[in-house]
Write a protein that holds these residues in place. Structure first.
Motif, PDB file in Angstrom:
ATOM      1  N   TRP A  65       0.923  -1.111   0.125  1.00 42.91           N
ATOM      2  CA  TRP A  65      -0.134  -0.145   0.155  1.00 42.91           C
ATOM      3  C   TRP A  65       0.945   1.227  -0.083  1.00 42.91           C
ATOM      4  O   TRP A  65       0.596   2.172  -0.599  1.00 42.91           O
ATOM      5  CB  TRP A  65      -0.989  -0.176   1.236  1.00 42.91           C
ATOM      6  CG  TRP A  65      -2.061   1.103   1.067  1.00 42.91           C
ATOM      7  CD1 TRP A  65      -2.391   2.103   1.825  1.00 42.91           C
ATOM      8  CD2 TRP A  65      -3.129   1.103   0.365  1.00 42.91           C
ATOM      9  NE1 TRP A  65      -3.215   2.785   1.684  1.00 42.91           N
ATOM     10  CE2 TRP A  65      -3.966   2.136   0.654  1.00 42.91           C
ATOM     11  CE3 TRP A  65      -3.255   0.451  -0.803  1.00 42.91           C
ATOM     12  CZ2 TRP A  65      -5.081   2.573  -0.077  1.00 42.91           C
ATOM     13  CZ3 TRP A  65      -4.328   0.840  -1.735  1.00 42.91           C
ATOM     14  CH2 TRP A  65      -5.406   1.884  -1.476  1.00 42.91           C
ATOM     15  N   ALA A  66       2.080   1.174   0.817  1.00 39.58           N
ATOM     16  CA  ALA A  66       3.120   2.381   0.680  1.00 39.58           C
ATOM     17  C   ALA A  66       3.483   2.497  -0.747  1.00 39.58           C
ATOM     18  O   ALA A  66       3.718   3.506  -1.273  1.00 39.58           O
ATOM     19  CB  ALA A  66       4.041   2.211   1.761  1.00 39.58           C
ATOM     20  N   GLU A  67       3.858   1.371  -1.396  1.00 38.43           N
ATOM     21  CA  GLU A  67       4.351   1.609  -2.911  1.00 38.43           C
ATOM     22  C   GLU A  67       3.349   2.087  -3.633  1.00 38.43           C
ATOM     23  O   GLU A  67       3.864   2.782  -4.599  1.00 38.43           O
ATOM     24  CB  GLU A  67       4.789   0.220  -3.096  1.00 38.43           C
ATOM     25  CG  GLU A  67       5.944  -0.592  -2.678  1.00 38.43           C
ATOM     26  CD  GLU A  67       7.158  -0.079  -3.421  1.00 38.43           C
ATOM     27  OE1 GLU A  67       7.208   0.531  -4.217  1.00 38.43           O
ATOM     28  OE2 GLU A  67       8.239  -0.730  -2.804  1.00 38.43           O
ATOM     29  N   LEU A 112      -6.253   3.878   5.718  1.00 32.03           N
ATOM     30  CA  LEU A 112      -7.200   3.112   5.259  1.00 32.03           C
ATOM     31  C   LEU A 112      -6.889   1.461   5.335  1.00 32.03           C
ATOM     32  O   LEU A 112      -7.540   0.706   5.332  1.00 32.03           O
ATOM     33  CB  LEU A 112      -7.402   3.084   3.600  1.00 32.03           C
ATOM     34  CG  LEU A 112      -7.781   4.580   3.258  1.00 32.03           C
ATOM     35  CD1 LEU A 112      -7.685   4.557   1.775  1.00 32.03           C
ATOM     36  CD2 LEU A 112      -8.870   4.956   3.963  1.00 32.03           C
ATOM     37  N   LEU A 113      -5.538   1.178   5.902  1.00 34.18           N
ATOM     38  CA  LEU A 113      -5.214  -0.041   6.311  1.00 34.18           C
ATOM     39  C   LEU A 113      -6.219  -1.027   7.214  1.00 34.18           C
ATOM     40  O   LEU A 113      -6.175  -2.174   7.304  1.00 34.18           O
ATOM     41  CB  LEU A 113      -3.698  -0.432   6.730  1.00 34.18           C
ATOM     42  CG  LEU A 113      -2.795   0.076   5.627  1.00 34.18           C
ATOM     43  CD1 LEU A 113      -1.460   0.456   6.216  1.00 34.18           C
ATOM     44  CD2 LEU A 113      -2.754  -0.958   4.545  1.00 34.18           C
ATOM     45  N   THR A 148      -1.313  -8.816  -2.256  1.00 35.24           N
ATOM     46  CA  THR A 148      -1.691  -8.058  -3.580  1.00 35.24           C
ATOM     47  C   THR A 148      -3.127  -8.277  -3.695  1.00 35.24           C
ATOM     48  O   THR A 148      -3.640  -7.269  -4.231  1.00 35.24           O
ATOM     49  CB  THR A 148      -1.048  -9.032  -4.504  1.00 35.24           C
ATOM     50  OG1 THR A 148      -1.408 -10.435  -4.528  1.00 35.24           O
ATOM     51  CG2 THR A 148       0.574  -8.903  -4.784  1.00 35.24           C
ATOM     52  N   VAL A 149      -3.876  -9.251  -3.341  1.00 36.29           N
ATOM     53  CA  VAL A 149      -5.386  -9.111  -3.389  1.00 36.29           C
ATOM     54  C   VAL A 149      -5.843  -8.108  -2.242  1.00 36.29           C
ATOM     55  O   VAL A 149      -6.887  -7.327  -2.663  1.00 36.29           O
ATOM     56  CB  VAL A 149      -5.908 -10.603  -2.863  1.00 36.29           C
ATOM     57  CG1 VAL A 149      -7.456 -10.409  -2.531  1.00 36.29           C
ATOM     58  CG2 VAL A 149      -5.662 -11.560  -3.993  1.00 36.29           C
ATOM     59  N   LEU A 151      -8.513  -2.856  -1.363  1.00 36.81           N
ATOM     60  CA  LEU A 151      -8.562  -1.503  -0.701  1.00 36.81           C
ATOM     61  C   LEU A 151      -8.497  -0.363  -1.826  1.00 36.81           C
ATOM     62  O   LEU A 151      -9.068   0.519  -1.465  1.00 36.81           O
ATOM     63  CB  LEU A 151      -7.197  -1.532   0.069  1.00 36.81           C
ATOM     64  CG  LEU A 151      -7.131  -0.573   1.331  1.00 36.81           C
ATOM     65  CD1 LEU A 151      -8.129  -0.564   2.349  1.00 36.81           C
ATOM     66  CD2 LEU A 151      -5.717  -0.517   1.755  1.00 36.81           C
ATOM     67  N   ALA A 152      -7.518  -0.623  -3.000  1.00 41.63           N
ATOM     68  CA  ALA A 152      -7.997   0.486  -3.715  1.00 41.63           C
ATOM     69  C   ALA A 152      -9.359   0.425  -4.537  1.00 41.63           C
ATOM     70  O   ALA A 152      -9.774   1.749  -4.909  1.00 41.63           O
ATOM     71  CB  ALA A 152      -6.796   0.261  -5.216  1.00 41.63           C
TER      72      ALA A 152
END
Length: 433
Positions: A13-15, A22-23, A48-49, A54-55
């Motif tokens: 998520w940082a990348e 939101l995590l 990755t899922v 989250l996005a």
């Protein structure tokens, strides 16, 4: 909650440039022990899922939670193995797509597509049989096979250890770059969508790119996949990864079809490409206001930047196959995890780019590569290393190396108060106070 679960998602998520607040919207669950491997494959899959979900909720303005079930994740990461077409199981690898013993090591080839098979046989001067190819490769050095087959337009990779890959020029190039890149190219306004669905033009093949666009289709995008008319996707691959999409055939060497593609691009919101770097440059596909997502095997840099590649080959070149097996008998990950993981990561990157674009405008470019995902799997995620939970102590039996106790709590003992003694060497009495 297992801290490695959260750690993988936090790193990704940082990348992606996401808001760390939101995590907390991600909820993990499901059965444990899935996708077992020496490398942390399940952590990669789960993370990755998680960031794709989250996005999606970030973009939709939903509160969540994003549910990440390990059973669903593990099943999806081997979706091609579970596919049945009228009860028939799919064909995953053609007979000439496999490991071969070379004179000094191992080579892995990929010959699922007819043109790749023809290039392999032509480079080796071999007949179309497992026996003939085995004989042709068996008398040559692995790197010589690799070079000859790639020069002919085929796909073959010599097995390398992680140390050999780290010393390789392409390995150094991969290690020097981030997992993914996100760029704003100009000040163009985003495409005006109104209430219509997001339009995604899909120029990808095999697994990683199609998994990304399959995910976008799930989330409501109008995904139109384009293939060359003389080289359609393999039937089983098509059945597994093109769910939710529409597909069309265009010959980009035809002026009429090239104009048709240009008209599609003019009205699109997202372009996703999965061909080797540079292969589509002559068609001038970029448009202001687009989100462009580029997927490659090795990255678009370094001496292998223009090479084709697949998950199975990236595992072999980067040392993953040696880790999962050994240099003497290579192994493989329990899933084509570089493909699937990169696919969900790419979907997340597209969604995050759209969210940023809606706020700040600009044509957006995101780039991912299977080799980068492999490097992240091997280097960034926590790996089980027993040394962390071993200790040494001296005693009557000599110097012992032994496991620490797993029973641990705040304020509890750090270890045993005494080493093991000689058998029967103690007095049969209680210790005095």
């Amino acid at each position: 909650m297992d801290t490695t679960v959260r750690t993988g998602t936090e790193l990704l998520w940082a990348e992606l440039g996401g808001d760390p607040a939101l995590l907390d919207r991600v909820a993990y669950g499901g059965p444990s022990g899935l996708l077992p491997a020496r490398l942390p494959v399940m952590d990669l899959a789960r993370a990755t899922v998680a960031v794709a979900g989250l996005a999606a909720v970030e973009r939709a303005g939903l509160p969540g939670p994003v549910r990440v079930d390990d059973g669903a994740v593990a099943t999806a990461f081997v979706s091609e193995r579970h596919l049945r077409v009228d009860g028939r199981a799919p064909v995953s690898f053609a007979p000439l797509s496999r490991f071969w013993r070379a004179a000094d090591g191992w080579v892995r080839t990929h010959a699922n597509y007819p043109h790749h098979k023809a290039a392999l046989l032509g480079a080796l001067g071999a007949a179309d049989s497992v026996e003939a190819v085995a004989e042709a490769i068996g008398g040559r050095r692995a790197v010589d096979v690799e070079s000859a087959v790639y020069a002919a337009g085929g796909l073959a990779v010599a097995l390398r250890t992680p140390e050999e890959w780290a010393a390789h020029e392409q390995g150094r190039a991969v290690a020097a770059r981030p997992l993914l890149t996100r760029e704003r190219l100009d000040e163009a306004p985003p495409r005006r969508r109104g209430d219509r669905p997001l339009r995604v033009l899909d120029l990808t093949r095999v697994i990683a790119g199609p998994v990304a666009t399959r995910t976008l289709a799930l989330l409501g995008a109008d995904v139109l996949r384009i293939d060359p008319p003389g080289n359609p996707e393999l039937p089983d691959q098509h059945a597994d990864t093109n769910v939710g999409k529409r597909t069309a055939a265009l010959d980009l060497d035809s002026p009429a079809d090239r104009r048709a593609l240009g008209e599609l691009l003019d009205a699109a919101d997202v372009l996703v490409t999965g061909y080797r770097p540079g292969a589509l440059d002559r068609f001038a596909l970029d448009r202001p206001g687009l989100v462009v997502a580029r997927l490659s095997a090795w990255g678009d840099y370094g001496p292998w930047g223009g090479r084709r590649g697949f998950d199975s080959l990236v595992q072999v070149a980067t040392g993953i196959a040696a880790v999962e097996g050994s240099p003497e008998q290579p192994g493989a990950l329990p899933a084509q995890a570089l493909d699937h993981g990169t696919g969900y990561l790419l979907a997340a990157a597209v969604l995050r780019a759209l969210t940023d674009q809606d706020r700040d405008g600009g044509t957006r470019l995101v780039r991912v590569a299977l080799a980068q995902t492999g490097h992240w799997l091997s280097r960034a995620l926590p790996r089980y290393d027993p040394e962390r939970w071993l200790t040494e102590s001296a005693g009557p039996l000599g110097r012992l190396r032994h496991a620490l106790s797993p029973v641990a709590y705040e304020g509890g003992p750090a270890g045993w108060s005494r080493p093991p003694g000689l058998p029967g060497g103690d007095e049969p009495r209680w210790l005095t106070a």
